[in-house]
Design a protein around this motif. Structure first.
Motif, PDB file in Angstrom:
ATOM      1  N   LYS A  56       2.135  12.791   2.551  1.00  0.00           N
ATOM      2  CA  LYS A  56       1.614  11.509   3.028  1.00  0.00           C
ATOM      3  C   LYS A  56       1.100  11.636   4.454  1.00  0.00           C
ATOM      4  N   ARG A  60      -2.673  11.018   5.794  1.00  0.00           N
ATOM      5  CA  ARG A  60      -3.009  10.112   6.904  1.00  0.00           C
ATOM      6  C   ARG A  60      -3.799  10.841   7.986  1.00  0.00           C
ATOM      7  N   GLU A  63      -7.336  11.389   6.773  1.00  0.00           N
ATOM      8  CA  GLU A  63      -8.081  10.128   6.799  1.00  0.00           C
ATOM      9  C   GLU A  63      -8.458   9.754   8.233  1.00  0.00           C
ATOM     10  N   ARG A  64      -7.541   9.948   9.175  1.00  0.00           N
ATOM     11  CA  ARG A  64      -7.826   9.680  10.585  1.00  0.00           C
ATOM     12  C   ARG A  64      -8.949  10.591  11.080  1.00  0.00           C
TER      13      ARG A  64
END
Length: 140
Positions: A56, A60, A63-64
């Protein structure tokens, strides 16, 4: 999570005296909660929970990174293509630099050779060339 949902549904059916679970014993109704506790214990002990947490976090982070690239006006899908093109350009530029340096080195060597073989070079002076070494065993 599934064990908890099933357990809650069974408890509700037992309390409302609805359907087959109304006649079941309480240990059968509460067994999904015990299975959930065993599942969580196994998941923590085997490292599965930590691995999922790390995945996860990596998602993240990715995606950032995509958002930051988009904010800079860089298409994240084309970023790797641009990176390859940049590496190709750098390799081509290195080759050009090596060729230019080779030509410069050849020019330097040519100048060095022309200076060494010039008339001002002391190793080829006429004085040394005209002097004859004394003959061996002969008269001087």
């Amino acid at each position: 999570m599934l064990f908890i949902v099933v357990g809650v549904l069974l408890v509700l059916l037992k309390l409302l005296d609805f359907g087959a679970p109304a006649a079941w014993p309480w240990w059968a109704i509460l067994s999904p909660f015990i299975l959930a506790a065993l599942w969580w214990w196994w998941s923590d002990a085997s490292g599965r929970t930590k691995r999922l947490e790390m995945e996860k976090m990596d998602d993240r982070k990715e995606e950032r990174r995509r958002k930051n690239l988009a904010a800079l006006g860089i298409d994240y899908r084309a970023h790797s293509k641009q990176k390859k093109q940049a590496e190709k350009f750098k390799a081509m530029r290195k080759k050009e630099v090596a060729e230019v340096e080779g030509k410069r080195e050849a020019q330097r060597q040519k100048f060095k050779d022309s200076i060494l073989h010039s008339r001002l070079d002391s190793s080829q002076s006429t004085f040394e060339n005209t002097q004859q070494p004394p003959a061996e065993g002969g008269k001087s």
